[in-house]
Design an enzyme around this catalytic site. Structure first.
Site, PDB file in Angstrom:
ATOM      1  N   SER A 105       6.990  -0.686   3.951  1.00  0.00           N
ATOM      2  CA  SER A 105       5.983  -1.731   4.196  1.00  0.00           C
ATOM      3  C   SER A 105       5.920  -2.105   5.668  1.00  0.00           C
ATOM      4  O   SER A 105       4.845  -2.297   6.235  1.00  0.00           O
ATOM      5  CB  SER A 105       6.332  -2.975   3.383  1.00  0.00           C
ATOM      6  OG  SER A 105       6.313  -2.671   2.016  1.00  0.00           O
ATOM      7  N   ARG A 125      -7.846   2.745   1.965  1.00  0.00           N
ATOM      8  CA  ARG A 125      -7.582   1.769   0.885  1.00  0.00           C
ATOM      9  C   ARG A 125      -8.728   1.704  -0.133  1.00  0.00           C
ATOM     10  O   ARG A 125      -8.467   1.665  -1.345  1.00  0.00           O
ATOM     11  CB  ARG A 125      -7.257   0.395   1.471  1.00  0.00           C
ATOM     12  CG  ARG A 125      -5.820   0.352   1.962  1.00  0.00           C
ATOM     13  CD  ARG A 125      -5.366  -0.946   2.584  1.00  0.00           C
ATOM     14  NE  ARG A 125      -3.974  -0.785   2.988  1.00  0.00           N
ATOM     15  CZ  ARG A 125      -3.392  -1.439   3.986  1.00  0.00           C
ATOM     16  NH1 ARG A 125      -4.073  -2.325   4.696  1.00  0.00           N
ATOM     17  NH2 ARG A 125      -2.122  -1.224   4.269  1.00  0.00           N
ATOM     18  N   GLU A 180      -0.225   3.163   0.275  1.00  0.00           N
ATOM     19  CA  GLU A 180      -1.289   2.594   1.129  1.00  0.00           C
ATOM     20  C   GLU A 180      -1.183   1.070   1.213  1.00  0.00           C
ATOM     21  O   GLU A 180      -2.193   0.373   1.252  1.00  0.00           O
ATOM     22  CB  GLU A 180      -2.678   2.965   0.590  1.00  0.00           C
ATOM     23  CG  GLU A 180      -2.954   4.439   0.557  1.00  0.00           C
ATOM     24  CD  GLU A 180      -3.049   5.037   1.924  1.00  0.00           C
ATOM     25  OE1 GLU A 180      -3.995   4.716   2.661  1.00  0.00           O
ATOM     26  OE2 GLU A 180      -2.165   5.817   2.273  1.00  0.00           O
TER      27      GLU A 180
HETATM   28  C1  LIG Z   1       4.099   8.625  -5.021  1.00  0.00           C
HETATM   29  C2  LIG Z   1       4.147   8.071  -3.627  1.00  0.00           C
HETATM   30  C3  LIG Z   1       3.381   8.654  -2.636  1.00  0.00           C
HETATM   31  C4  LIG Z   1       3.446   8.193  -1.328  1.00  0.00           C
HETATM   32  N1  LIG Z   1       2.715   8.822  -0.348  1.00  0.00           N
HETATM   33  C5  LIG Z   1       2.907   8.472   0.941  1.00  0.00           C
HETATM   34  C6  LIG Z   1       2.317   9.222   2.004  1.00  0.00           C
HETATM   35  O1  LIG Z   1       1.547  10.162   1.781  1.00  0.00           O
HETATM   36  N2  LIG Z   1       2.643   8.893   3.285  1.00  0.00           N
HETATM   37  C7  LIG Z   1       3.472   7.853   3.578  1.00  0.00           C
HETATM   38  O2  LIG Z   1       3.721   7.622   4.754  1.00  0.00           O
HETATM   39  N3  LIG Z   1       4.026   7.101   2.604  1.00  0.00           N
HETATM   40  C8  LIG Z   1       3.774   7.386   1.299  1.00  0.00           C
HETATM   41  N4  LIG Z   1       4.365   6.666   0.296  1.00  0.00           N
HETATM   42  C9  LIG Z   1       5.240   5.548   0.639  1.00  0.00           C
HETATM   43  C10 LIG Z   1       4.603   4.198   0.327  1.00  0.00           C
HETATM   44  O3  LIG Z   1       3.553   3.951   1.222  1.00  0.00           O
HETATM   45  C11 LIG Z   1       5.739   3.166   0.433  1.00  0.00           C
HETATM   46  O4  LIG Z   1       6.574   3.377  -0.700  1.00  0.00           O
HETATM   47  C12 LIG Z   1       5.221   1.756   0.454  1.00  0.00           C
HETATM   48  O5  LIG Z   1       4.585   1.505   1.671  1.00  0.00           O
HETATM   49  C13 LIG Z   1       6.331   0.724   0.252  1.00  0.00           C
HETATM   50  O6  LIG Z   1       7.365   0.957   1.130  1.00  0.00           O
HETATM   51  P1  LIG Z   1       8.889   1.023   0.619  1.00  0.00           P
HETATM   52  O7  LIG Z   1       8.912   2.015  -0.489  1.00  0.00           O
HETATM   53  O8  LIG Z   1       9.789   1.235   1.770  1.00  0.00           O
HETATM   54  O9  LIG Z   1       9.165  -0.386  -0.035  1.00  0.00           O
HETATM   55  P2  LIG Z   1       9.604  -1.726   0.715  1.00  0.00           P
HETATM   56  O10 LIG Z   1       8.803  -1.941   1.947  1.00  0.00           O
HETATM   57  O11 LIG Z   1      11.074  -1.717   0.831  1.00  0.00           O
HETATM   58  O12 LIG Z   1       9.156  -2.795  -0.361  1.00  0.00           O
HETATM   59  C14 LIG Z   1       9.888  -3.045  -1.583  1.00  0.00           C
HETATM   60  C15 LIG Z   1       9.227  -4.220  -2.282  1.00  0.00           C
HETATM   61  O13 LIG Z   1       9.268  -5.385  -1.430  1.00  0.00           O
HETATM   62  C16 LIG Z   1       7.961  -5.894  -1.211  1.00  0.00           C
HETATM   63  N5  LIG Z   1       7.839  -6.394   0.156  1.00  0.00           N
HETATM   64  C17 LIG Z   1       8.165  -5.733   1.300  1.00  0.00           C
HETATM   65  N6  LIG Z   1       7.919  -6.505   2.384  1.00  0.00           N
HETATM   66  C18 LIG Z   1       7.416  -7.672   1.914  1.00  0.00           C
HETATM   67  C19 LIG Z   1       6.952  -8.875   2.538  1.00  0.00           C
HETATM   68  N7  LIG Z   1       6.973  -9.033   3.853  1.00  0.00           N
HETATM   69  N8  LIG Z   1       6.517  -9.861   1.736  1.00  0.00           N
HETATM   70  C20 LIG Z   1       6.493  -9.729   0.375  1.00  0.00           C
HETATM   71  N9  LIG Z   1       6.924  -8.614  -0.270  1.00  0.00           N
HETATM   72  C21 LIG Z   1       7.364  -7.603   0.491  1.00  0.00           C
HETATM   73  C22 LIG Z   1       7.038  -4.713  -1.443  1.00  0.00           C
HETATM   74  O14 LIG Z   1       5.734  -5.127  -1.792  1.00  0.00           O
HETATM   75  C23 LIG Z   1       7.750  -3.990  -2.582  1.00  0.00           C
HETATM   76  O15 LIG Z   1       7.404  -4.567  -3.788  1.00  0.00           O
HETATM   77  C24 LIG Z   1       4.273   7.079  -1.024  1.00  0.00           C
HETATM   78  C25 LIG Z   1       5.016   6.460  -2.039  1.00  0.00           C
HETATM   79  C26 LIG Z   1       4.968   6.938  -3.325  1.00  0.00           C
HETATM   80  C27 LIG Z   1       5.785   6.257  -4.389  1.00  0.00           C
END
Ligand SMILES: Cc1cc2nc3c(=O)[nH]c(=O)nc-3n(C[C@H](O)[C@H](O)[C@H](O)COP(=O)(O)OP(=O)(O)OC[C@H]3O[C@@H](n4cnc5c(N)ncnc54)[C@H](O)[C@@H]3O)c2cc1C
Length: 414
Positions: free
Chosen positions: A148, A268, A391
């Protein structure tokens, strides 16, 4: 007057996309959900060939001379490219969202080139998607320590003569394996030139398929969208030519990260349209099921007289329509050259939530059949959740909406 009626040529194209979804995607939907890492090559070949002719949303951006050859300027489809991409996305994801994501095309990598590249780079990197064999594009931002908060990227790019040397690890990259190893595609990797510069130092680089130093080290086993590959990619002294940095290498306080955001403004609404396609598939299934059981849905009667099933079904319909209208608005604004960051996040947040609710309700309303693998409803419930994650998660998009409405900066509200 607000007019939501599409012109006859658009309706005809949507009919064609629906035929593809029904005739080519649905029949192999279960098979490639169960055989997660197998690839439907025959389907890819068919879609690749069709994309050259199907029109808006199917093929990558064409040059202006090609556009006038196809008559796109005359019939206005080029002007509403983003809106029509959302329409075709909904149709194809009604067929199968995982297969949709795996169709050979520039994907998120192409969106990043379009958002951050110079006109010369757009031509150079996107031209290949108009010719030859099927190819894929991917975009790698997420890292083991940052998702994120994409401003916390640690992958580094260091200039060495006429090249950039990239080091770092990216995870969860959609179509990463197909782009890096199985086609003549590319991965757009976001790396920092200067960690002390924060967001301003982050830049996108095009890394061509089979570039030495870029290795796919893992392909994920997932809950849903299992026909789409999701890869971990390691960059170990990976060298790319200097002109593979998209846009300018200058680190300006307002630059760099703005391109990530511009990419999301375009993608998005497409993710929202994906969600709507899956939601509509579930809704259509429930509607047909209820009709077969002679259970009516009575519109226009007092809410107090509605059965629980009718109320649930109408709620599902309302959620889907609200998400669709927000999505069309966000895409249309982009087509009109208007800033749409707020609307893109609204569409994405609403559609992610709506499709999660709709597909869960569908499983519930169908009873044991909904939970069984005999029909695709349980699969749609699994496919739905990703729209709330990639996204920008649900929570992150809600935060962006709050920031924009309340006029807070990312430092003030995070
Ligand atoms: C099937 C799949 C395909 C993907 N494809 C791509 C791709 O093509 N390219 C790419 O770069 N990435 C890709 N991703 C990654 C995806 O964009 C990330 O998983 C996503 O951005 C969340 O990041 P994270 O997994 O590190 O979760 P984290 O950022 O660790 O978040 C974990 C939880 O905490 C919440 N959270 C985090 N920060 C806050 C905040 N400040 N306030 C409130 N809540 C918060 C989040 O909403 C989430 O519920 C993909 C992921 C999946 C599962």
């Amino acid at each position: 007057m607000i007019d939501f009626e599409f012109e006859p040529h658009v309706k005809a194209q949507l009919k064609m996309y629906h035929a593809v979804a029904e005739g080519l995607m649905r029949p192999i939907s279960r098979e490639y959900d169960e055989r997660e890492h197998e690839k439907p090559w025959q389907f890819y070949e068919t879609m690749w060939a069709a994309a050259q002719n199907l029109g808006p949303g199917a093929a990558p951006e064409k040059s202006s001379s090609e556009k006038s050859e196809k008559g796109e300027k005359r019939d206005g489809t080029a002007k509403l490219r983003n809106l029509y991409t959302c329409l075709s996305t909904e149709e194809l994801c009604w067929g199968d969202a995982g297969l949709f994501l795996s169709i050979p095309n520039p994907g998120l990598g192409g969106a990043a080139v379009a958002a951050a590249g110079t006109p010369e780079q757009k031509e150079r990197f996107l031209k290949r998607f108009r010719e030859g064999k099927p190819k894929w594009g991917a975009m790698a931002i997420t890292e083991p320590g940052c998702g994120s908060d994409s401003a916390a990227i640690t992958t580094m790019a260091v200039r060495d003569g006429d090249e950039w040397v990239i080091n770092g690890t990216k995870i969860f990259c959609t179509a990463g394996q197909m782009s890096a190893e199985k086609s003549e595609g590319f991965v757009v990797v976001w790396a920092t030139l200067d960690r002390t510069a924060g967001r301003a130092g982050i830049k996108p680089f095009v890394v061509e398929h089979h570039t030495s130093g870029m290795t796919v080290t893992r392909v994920e086993n997932k809950l849903g969208i299992r026909a789409s590959d999701t890869a971990m990619i390691v960059f170990d002294n990976c060298r790319v030519p200097a002109n593979h940095l998209l846009g300018s290498a200058e680190v300006k306080p307002t630059g760099g990260f703005k391109d990530v955001m511009a990419t999301f403004d375009a993608t998005r609404p497409i993710v929202a349209a994906m969600a709507i396609g899956v939601g509509r598939a579930a809704l259509d299934y429930v509607r047909d099921f209820l009709a077969e059981q002679n259970i009516p849905i009575r519109y226009g009667i007092s809410p107090r007289r509605l059965t629980a099933v009718e109320r649930d079904f109408m709620e599902m319909e309302v959620q889907l329509k609200a998400a669709r209208l927000l999505t069309w608005r966000a895409a249309w604004m982009l087509d009109m050259g208007m800033r749409n960051s707020l609307e893109a996040s609204m569409a994405k947040a609403k559609a992610g939530k709506a499709v999660t609710l709709i597909t869960q309700k569908a499983v519930e309303l169908l009873g044991p059949l909904g939970y069984s693998r005999k029909v695709l409803v349980e699969k749609w419930m699994r496919d739905a959740k990703i729209n709330d994650i990639f996204e920008g998660t649900q929570q992150i998009n809600l935060m962006i909406i709050a920031r924009r409405i309340l006029d807070y900066s990312s430092k003030e509200l995070n």
